[in-house]
Motif scaffolding. Structure first.
Motif, PDB file in Angstrom:
ATOM      1  N   TRP A 129       0.816  -1.211   0.000  1.00  0.00           N
ATOM      2  CA  TRP A 129       0.000   0.000   0.000  1.00  0.00           C
ATOM      3  C   TRP A 129       0.853   1.266   0.000  1.00  0.00           C
ATOM      4  O   TRP A 129       0.508   2.266  -0.638  1.00  0.00           O
ATOM      5  CB  TRP A 129      -0.912   0.012   1.223  1.00  0.00           C
ATOM      6  N   TYR A 130       1.975   1.276   0.737  1.00  0.00           N
ATOM      7  CA  TYR A 130       2.731   2.511   0.949  1.00  0.00           C
ATOM      8  C   TYR A 130       4.210   2.323   0.622  1.00  0.00           C
ATOM      9  O   TYR A 130       5.074   2.422   1.500  1.00  0.00           O
ATOM     10  CB  TYR A 130       2.570   2.987   2.397  1.00  0.00           C
ATOM     11  N   PRO A 131       4.560   2.066  -0.652  1.00  0.00           N
ATOM     12  CA  PRO A 131       5.961   1.780  -1.008  1.00  0.00           C
ATOM     13  C   PRO A 131       6.910   2.945  -0.757  1.00  0.00           C
ATOM     14  O   PRO A 131       8.080   2.731  -0.435  1.00  0.00           O
ATOM     15  CB  PRO A 131       5.877   1.440  -2.504  1.00  0.00           C
ATOM     16  N   GLU A 132       6.425   4.190  -0.885  1.00  0.00           N
ATOM     17  CA  GLU A 132       7.306   5.336  -0.738  1.00  0.00           C
ATOM     18  C   GLU A 132       7.626   5.636   0.728  1.00  0.00           C
ATOM     19  O   GLU A 132       8.533   6.412   1.026  1.00  0.00           O
ATOM     20  CB  GLU A 132       6.683   6.578  -1.406  1.00  0.00           C
ATOM     21  N   LYS A 133       6.879   5.027   1.675  1.00  0.00           N
ATOM     22  CA  LYS A 133       7.118   5.214   3.111  1.00  0.00           C
ATOM     23  C   LYS A 133       7.355   3.865   3.785  1.00  0.00           C
ATOM     24  O   LYS A 133       7.013   3.663   4.946  1.00  0.00           O
ATOM     25  CB  LYS A 133       5.920   5.906   3.763  1.00  0.00           C
ATOM     26  N   ARG A 134       7.963   2.965   3.041  1.00  0.00           N
ATOM     27  CA  ARG A 134       8.080   1.578   3.499  1.00  0.00           C
ATOM     28  C   ARG A 134       8.791   1.456   4.835  1.00  0.00           C
ATOM     29  O   ARG A 134       8.336   0.737   5.735  1.00  0.00           O
ATOM     30  CB  ARG A 134       8.793   0.765   2.421  1.00  0.00           C
ATOM     31  N   GLY A 135       9.931   2.130   4.998  1.00  0.00           N
ATOM     32  CA  GLY A 135      10.645   2.040   6.260  1.00  0.00           C
ATOM     33  C   GLY A 135       9.826   2.560   7.424  1.00  0.00           C
ATOM     34  O   GLY A 135       9.775   1.951   8.494  1.00  0.00           O
ATOM     35  N   LEU A 136       9.148   3.679   7.208  1.00  0.00           N
ATOM     36  CA  LEU A 136       8.360   4.283   8.278  1.00  0.00           C
ATOM     37  C   LEU A 136       7.176   3.405   8.671  1.00  0.00           C
ATOM     38  O   LEU A 136       6.951   3.168   9.868  1.00  0.00           O
ATOM     39  CB  LEU A 136       7.868   5.664   7.842  1.00  0.00           C
ATOM     40  N   VAL A 137       6.388   2.916   7.698  1.00  0.00           N
ATOM     41  CA  VAL A 137       5.181   2.164   8.051  1.00  0.00           C
ATOM     42  C   VAL A 137       5.525   0.818   8.684  1.00  0.00           C
ATOM     43  O   VAL A 137       4.851   0.371   9.622  1.00  0.00           O
ATOM     44  CB  VAL A 137       4.238   1.979   6.840  1.00  0.00           C
ATOM     45  N   GLY A 139       8.276   0.316  10.362  1.00  0.00           N
ATOM     46  CA  GLY A 139       8.752   0.699  11.688  1.00  0.00           C
ATOM     47  C   GLY A 139       7.623   0.964  12.655  1.00  0.00           C
ATOM     48  O   GLY A 139       7.676   0.579  13.825  1.00  0.00           O
ATOM     49  N   LEU A 140       6.567   1.622  12.164  1.00  0.00           N
ATOM     50  CA  LEU A 140       5.399   1.860  13.014  1.00  0.00           C
ATOM     51  C   LEU A 140       4.730   0.554  13.407  1.00  0.00           C
ATOM     52  O   LEU A 140       4.264   0.388  14.540  1.00  0.00           O
ATOM     53  CB  LEU A 140       4.413   2.777  12.292  1.00  0.00           C
ATOM     54  N   ALA A 267      11.480   3.497  18.819  1.00  0.00           N
ATOM     55  CA  ALA A 267      12.691   3.140  18.070  1.00  0.00           C
ATOM     56  C   ALA A 267      12.376   2.628  16.671  1.00  0.00           C
ATOM     57  O   ALA A 267      13.058   2.991  15.702  1.00  0.00           O
ATOM     58  CB  ALA A 267      13.492   2.098  18.850  1.00  0.00           C
ATOM     59  N   GLY A 268      11.352   1.790  16.530  1.00  0.00           N
ATOM     60  CA  GLY A 268      11.023   1.221  15.225  1.00  0.00           C
ATOM     61  C   GLY A 268      10.748   2.276  14.165  1.00  0.00           C
ATOM     62  O   GLY A 268      11.421   2.323  13.117  1.00  0.00           O
ATOM     63  N   PRO A 269       9.766   3.160  14.399  1.00  0.00           N
ATOM     64  CA  PRO A 269       9.495   4.193  13.386  1.00  0.00           C
ATOM     65  C   PRO A 269      10.640   5.167  13.189  1.00  0.00           C
ATOM     66  O   PRO A 269      10.863   5.643  12.069  1.00  0.00           O
ATOM     67  CB  PRO A 269       8.242   4.902  13.922  1.00  0.00           C
ATOM     68  N   MET A 314      19.045  -2.474  23.961  1.00  0.00           N
ATOM     69  CA  MET A 314      18.123  -3.298  23.168  1.00  0.00           C
ATOM     70  C   MET A 314      16.864  -2.506  22.828  1.00  0.00           C
ATOM     71  O   MET A 314      16.366  -2.546  21.696  1.00  0.00           O
ATOM     72  CB  MET A 314      17.750  -4.564  23.940  1.00  0.00           C
ATOM     73  N   GLY A 315      16.349  -1.771  23.803  1.00  0.00           N
ATOM     74  CA  GLY A 315      15.148  -0.979  23.551  1.00  0.00           C
ATOM     75  C   GLY A 315      15.356   0.073  22.486  1.00  0.00           C
ATOM     76  O   GLY A 315      14.453   0.378  21.701  1.00  0.00           O
ATOM     77  N   LEU A 316      16.577   0.625  22.417  1.00  0.00           N
ATOM     78  CA  LEU A 316      16.879   1.663  21.446  1.00  0.00           C
ATOM     79  C   LEU A 316      17.153   1.115  20.046  1.00  0.00           C
ATOM     80  O   LEU A 316      17.144   1.883  19.085  1.00  0.00           O
ATOM     81  CB  LEU A 316      18.105   2.469  21.909  1.00  0.00           C
ATOM     82  N   SER A 317      17.388  -0.182  19.931  1.00  0.00           N
ATOM     83  CA  SER A 317      17.881  -0.698  18.648  1.00  0.00           C
ATOM     84  C   SER A 317      17.163  -1.917  18.098  1.00  0.00           C
ATOM     85  O   SER A 317      17.101  -2.092  16.874  1.00  0.00           O
ATOM     86  CB  SER A 317      19.377  -1.024  18.770  1.00  0.00           C
ATOM     87  N   VAL A 318      16.606  -2.793  18.932  1.00  0.00           N
ATOM     88  CA  VAL A 318      16.149  -4.086  18.413  1.00  0.00           C
ATOM     89  C   VAL A 318      14.967  -3.934  17.463  1.00  0.00           C
ATOM     90  O   VAL A 318      14.904  -4.606  16.422  1.00  0.00           O
ATOM     91  CB  VAL A 318      15.826  -5.066  19.572  1.00  0.00           C
ATOM     92  N   ASN A 319      14.025  -3.054  17.761  1.00  0.00           N
ATOM     93  CA  ASN A 319      12.903  -2.873  16.849  1.00  0.00           C
ATOM     94  C   ASN A 319      13.333  -2.195  15.559  1.00  0.00           C
ATOM     95  O   ASN A 319      12.748  -2.431  14.496  1.00  0.00           O
ATOM     96  CB  ASN A 319      11.777  -2.074  17.522  1.00  0.00           C
ATOM     97  N   GLY A 320      14.353  -1.349  15.637  1.00  0.00           N
ATOM     98  CA  GLY A 320      14.910  -0.787  14.427  1.00  0.00           C
ATOM     99  C   GLY A 320      15.512  -1.862  13.543  1.00  0.00           C
ATOM    100  O   GLY A 320      15.334  -1.859  12.320  1.00  0.00           O
ATOM    101  N   MET A 321      16.234  -2.789  14.167  1.00  0.00           N
ATOM    102  CA  MET A 321      16.818  -3.904  13.421  1.00  0.00           C
ATOM    103  C   MET A 321      15.743  -4.706  12.704  1.00  0.00           C
ATOM    104  O   MET A 321      15.883  -5.069  11.531  1.00  0.00           O
ATOM    105  CB  MET A 321      17.611  -4.786  14.386  1.00  0.00           C
ATOM    106  N   PHE A 322      14.644  -4.991  13.409  1.00  0.00           N
ATOM    107  CA  PHE A 322      13.525  -5.721  12.802  1.00  0.00           C
ATOM    108  C   PHE A 322      12.928  -4.958  11.623  1.00  0.00           C
ATOM    109  O   PHE A 322      12.749  -5.500  10.533  1.00  0.00           O
ATOM    110  CB  PHE A 322      12.425  -5.962  13.840  1.00  0.00           C
ATOM    111  N   ALA A 323      12.597  -3.697  11.851  1.00  0.00           N
ATOM    112  CA  ALA A 323      11.949  -2.908  10.806  1.00  0.00           C
ATOM    113  C   ALA A 323      12.826  -2.794   9.573  1.00  0.00           C
ATOM    114  O   ALA A 323      12.338  -2.887   8.437  1.00  0.00           O
ATOM    115  CB  ALA A 323      11.600  -1.519  11.339  1.00  0.00           C
TER     116      ALA A 323
END
Length: 404
Positions: A129-137, A139-140, A267-269, A314-323
């Motif tokens: 649905w949102y290819p131009e905001k892929r990292g953000l969505v 991450g959210l 962290a994810g978004p 971990m809180g600052l980085s693990v969800n970023g790694m996943f996203a």
């Protein structure tokens, strides 16, 4: 009508994704680590049995993740996701009553089965649905994991205080109720893209699938995702037990887990947004290096401060790694190939989830203790950091495009 006008409200779709990840990742996977100490004590489980229970969930996920992708293509992603959530709810309900190890094994497998029909289809849905905001969505969406961890970190110790030995069963029951509510919300508010809603009309041919499976860039991303699967699930299942064995209280461990979850929500978004501007490879390498640092700290010292720093980083980085690894997987192929590419790399992730708890549980039981188990995860993460440096050097453009 333009593609932008046809798209559903971004906030609604991202909320659906966030809640889905909350249930099938935070509740069905991550919560087991915090529930494990009282559950193991009440049922008399060994650490090896505890590891097997975590492994069987990953096995259920691995065995059916490709089937989940096929179901999404045939029946629509929304219906598939709802089916997965209801299945997970049934598993949660069973865990509120079960005591026999073999029944527990079947119910934990059911959690993995349901996750296979919900998580990957939801990621593919947002990426399409949102290819131009892929990292953000994406991450959210991963913020749901952080929110879930925050809730679990507060809920499980509270239920233990209120209900004693039955507190862990009440926790599973609450997870069941939340899963059913989310299934209803997805049914009402989520929307399939036209390509997914119209069945197999644009399904890639068999030859195109093998172009994806054999592509070096896709395989590299898949391998990193597998390494993440190995390491994060070991941390989720055994880090609280490690902390408790070193003399720290379950309440403190729960508070640290809640802190990790609170930080992960943002962290994810933030990492996703950063990757949309700085580059996926640069951001992924940075996030994974921080996770590696966090995993190495408790190997050096087991003081309360070091455990605090572990959960903080971990809180600052693990969800970023996943996203970022999930967004990287969708970046490698043209939009019409996203579901099959993401399902393929998810097989590696699920395999990592299968291997991690079994190996860690075995290392602990054989006398190596928690430090040896987490030393294993640290070494694997170092390999992952090296592979992310290769991802940084990937050329621009799709590895498998529309004309391949």
């Amino acid at each position: 009508m333009s593609p932008t006008q046809e798209r559903p409200n971004l906030l609604i779709m991202v909320t659906c994704g966030l809640l889905t990840s909350l249930v099938v990742i935070a509740f069905a996977r991550m919560a087991y680590g915090l529930i494990l100490p009282p559950m193991r004590a009440d049922l008399g489980l060994s650490y090896q049995q505890a590891g097997v229970l975590g492994t069987i969930t990953a096995l259920g996920y691995l065995g059916f993740v490709l089937a989940g992708g096929i179901a999404a293509a045939r029946f629509g992603a929304r219906l598939t996701i709802v089916f997965g959530l209801v299945t997970v709810a049934v598993g949660f309900a069973g865990l509120t009553m079960a005591s026999d190890f073999w029944l527990l094994l079947a119910l934990m497998a059911l959690l993995g089965f349901g996750t296979a029909f919900s998580f990957a289809p939801m990621v593919s849905l947002l990426a399409t649905w949102y290819p131009e905001k892929r990292g953000l969505v994406i991450g959210l969406m991963t913020s749901g994991v952080g929110l879930g961890m925050l809730l679990v970190g507060a809920l499980v110790p509270w239920m233990t205080r209120l209900f004693g030995d039955d507190g862990w069963r009440v926790s599973w029951g609450i997870f069941c109720a939340v899963a059913l509510v989310v299934a209803v919300l997805i049914t009402v508010f989520a929307k399939d893209p036209p390509r997914l809603a119209t069945g197999s009309a644009e399904k890639p041919p068999s030859d195109d699938k093998w172009l994806i499976y054999r592509n070096g860039r896709v395989v590299t991303v898949a391998t990193v995702y597998g390494i993440i699967g190995v390491t994060y699930i070991v941390q989720a299942i055994f880090m609280v037990s490690f902390m408790v064995e070193e003399g720290h209280s379950e309440a403190t461990a729960g508070a640290f887990m809640a802190l990790m979850g609170l930080l992960s929500i943002a962290a994810g978004p933030l990492w996703g947004w950063l990757s949309d501007h700085w580059g996926r490879g640069n951001s992924l390498s940075s996030a994974m290096a921080l996770v590696t640092l966090a995993m190495g700290l408790p190997l050096l010292d087991q003081s309360l401060l070091v455990f605090f720093l572990h959960f903080l980083i971990m809180g600052l980085s693990v969800n970023g790694m996943f996203a970022l690894i999930q967004a990287s997987a969708t970046d490698q192929v043209a939009p019409r190939y996203i579901p099959i590419a993401f399902s393929f790399v998810t097989v590696f992730f699920a395999t990592g989830q299968l291997i991690g708890p079994a190996v860690a549980g075995w290392l602990i039981e054989m006398g190596g203790g928690f430090r040896v188990a987490f030393g294993f995860t640290f070494v694997v993460l170092v390999v992952g950091v090296y592979l992310t440096l290769r991802i940084r050097r990937f050329p621009r453009g799709w590895a498998v495009g529309e004309s391949d």
